[in-house]
Structure formats: C-alpha cells, structure tokens
Design an enzyme around this catalytic site. Structure first.
Site, PDB file in Angstrom:
ATOM      1  N   LYS A   1       0.743  -1.341  -0.304  1.00 27.54           N
ATOM      2  CA  LYS A   1      -0.210   0.158  -0.101  1.00 27.54           C
ATOM      3  C   LYS A   1       0.548   1.015  -0.035  1.00 27.54           C
ATOM      4  O   LYS A   1       0.873   2.178  -0.619  1.00 27.54           O
ATOM      5  CB  LYS A   1      -0.770  -0.479   0.860  1.00 27.54           C
ATOM      6  CG  LYS A   1      -2.250  -1.547   1.279  1.00 27.54           C
ATOM      7  CD  LYS A   1      -3.174  -1.482   2.601  1.00 27.54           C
ATOM      8  CE  LYS A   1      -3.488  -2.242   2.758  1.00 27.54           C
ATOM      9  NZ  LYS A   1      -4.207  -1.999   3.525  1.00 27.54           N
ATOM     10  N   CYS A   3      -0.337   0.793   6.301  1.00 28.51           N
ATOM     11  CA  CYS A   3      -1.269   0.325   7.440  1.00 28.51           C
ATOM     12  C   CYS A   3      -2.059  -0.927   6.745  1.00 28.51           C
ATOM     13  O   CYS A   3      -2.425  -1.017   5.322  1.00 28.51           O
ATOM     14  CB  CYS A   3      -1.599   1.286   8.572  1.00 28.51           C
ATOM     15  SG  CYS A   3      -0.549   1.530   9.295  1.00 28.51           S
ATOM     16  N   ASP A   4      -1.877  -2.520   7.480  1.00 25.12           N
ATOM     17  CA  ASP A   4      -2.854  -3.027   7.653  1.00 25.12           C
ATOM     18  C   ASP A   4      -3.311  -4.286   8.877  1.00 25.12           C
ATOM     19  O   ASP A   4      -1.752  -4.537   9.247  1.00 25.12           O
ATOM     20  CB  ASP A   4      -2.466  -4.449   6.342  1.00 25.12           C
ATOM     21  CG  ASP A   4      -3.475  -4.977   6.142  1.00 25.12           C
ATOM     22  OD1 ASP A   4      -4.164  -5.017   4.895  1.00 25.12           O
ATOM     23  OD2 ASP A   4      -3.597  -5.921   6.743  1.00 25.12           O
ATOM     24  N   SER A   5      -4.079  -4.225   8.889  1.00 22.33           N
ATOM     25  CA  SER A   5      -4.913  -4.733  10.786  1.00 22.33           C
ATOM     26  C   SER A   5      -5.485  -6.471   9.996  1.00 22.33           C
ATOM     27  O   SER A   5      -6.615  -6.234   9.020  1.00 22.33           O
ATOM     28  CB  SER A   5      -5.611  -4.369  11.443  1.00 22.33           C
ATOM     29  OG  SER A   5      -4.885  -2.799  11.434  1.00 22.33           O
ATOM     30  N   GLY A  32       0.399  -4.786  10.333  1.00 22.67           N
ATOM     31  CA  GLY A  32       1.100  -4.411   9.804  1.00 22.67           C
ATOM     32  C   GLY A  32       1.750  -2.659   9.798  1.00 22.67           C
ATOM     33  O   GLY A  32       0.879  -1.970   9.686  1.00 22.67           O
TER      34      GLY A  32
END
Length: 199
Positions: free
Chosen positions: A55, A70-72, A107
């Site tokens: 991203k 970010c990624d969750s 992340g």
C-alpha cells in the site's frame, strides 16, 4: 515535510489527527486478496507487513515526504481474517469470537521519500490481544445492521459501536484502531524522521 497516509481508513486518519498530524490521504487500490494468495506460507505478521508495504509503495509519492502504509487482520484460533464484507460473515465471526480472545495484528510500513526517490524504509507489526464480550444475539444483529463491522479488520471496532462488546485489550489501543502511534514513531525514527517535525 508531509506525512502521506496510504489508507482510506477514517479511524487511522482520526488517530493521526488526534495526535497532532494532518496527513495527506491517498488510497492505494492494492488487491489484497491477490497479494495474499501470492505469498508462500507467510506468518500472520509477514502477511500484514507485506500488505502495508504494498500500500505504501503503490500510491503517488511527493518529492519530500514520509509515507505510512498499514494493514490489520485478526488472528483467531489459528485463522487470519480481515474485513467480513457481508453481514452473514460478520455475524458468523461474532458468534465464534464471543467470550473469547484473539490477536489483532497490524502491519506498518514507513517510507522516506527525498527528491522523489525512496531513501529509507522500515516495517514491523504490532500484535494486541482483544478480549471479546458476549453480546446477545439481538445485540450482535443490531451491531451488524449498523454496517460498522463489515469494513473493518476482524469485524469490530473499539472506537465505535463495537466498543460496547469488547471487554478489554492487552497492548496498544491505537494499534487496534488501525495505526500504532508508538510503533509508527519508532519506524519514523529508523528512517531519520522525528515525529515532532510532522506536528
């Protein structure tokens, strides 16, 4: 220097604004499912970090900026799950997690861009234990009917209506919302940027 947030998450935007940063928001359009499918047996932490990096790298960068991606995802009973997408999946997940605990893993990737080129990068993941309450069937259905849990990792929030049904967390609450302030500060430092210069 500006901070670019490579995310369409209003929760992440609100965390940064509350912490004194007004980011530029740019949405990457990364195909998360295809990227996950291309990975070879990754750990949960590797999965979210790879997504966060994709991203951050996919958006348009300014000449002089820092980019945060970010990624969750929720790790529950060995399964890594993202956004439910449909009311049926959200309800099924809530029935499974009620009264139990899971790990919300986020992340983070920070890119330092100078003269239009990436000159530094740092990535890591943050894991926070979430203790789910036991809402009644009526409460679960009413919550899902609001639409809130359909488009958030794990199908819940702690900073919205979902907060009524979370008994507690062990770890960083901003990470559960979607962007860990302490971790982001450390990653910024690794690429030579003090968070106070972004206020």
């Amino acid at each position: 220097m500006r901070l670019i947030l490579a995310s369409q998450s209003p929760a992440r935007l609100n965390v940064l604004r509350s912490a004194g940063i007004e980011p530029v928001v740019r949405v990457s359009g990364v195909d998360e499912d295809a990227l996950i499918a291309s990975l070879d047996n990754p750990t949960p932490e590797e999965t979210v970090v790879v997504l966060s990096a994709a991203k951050a790298e996919a958006i348009e960068h300014d000449d002089d900026c820092v980019v945060v991606g970010c990624d969750s995802m929720l790790l529950f009973e060995g399964e890594l799950v993202g956004k439910p997408g449909t009311p049926e999946i959200a309800l099924e997940r809530w029935r499974r997690v009620a009264g139990k605990s899971g790990a919300l893993i986020t992340g983070h990737t920070v890119l330092r861009v100078a003269a239009g080129e990436i000159t530094g990068r740092a990535s890591a993941a943050e894991s926070t234990t979430v203790r789910f309450g036991t809402p009644s069937e009526e409460e679960m259905e009413a919550y899902i009917a609001t639409g809130e849990p359909l488009h958030v990792a794990g199908g819940f929030t702690i900073d919205g209506r979902g907060g009524w049904f979370i008994d507690g967390i062990d770890g960083d609450h901003t990470s559960v919302i979607g962007i860990s302030l302490p971790l982001t500060r450390r990653l910024l430092s690794q690429v030579g940027v003090s968070v106070s210069t972004l206020w």
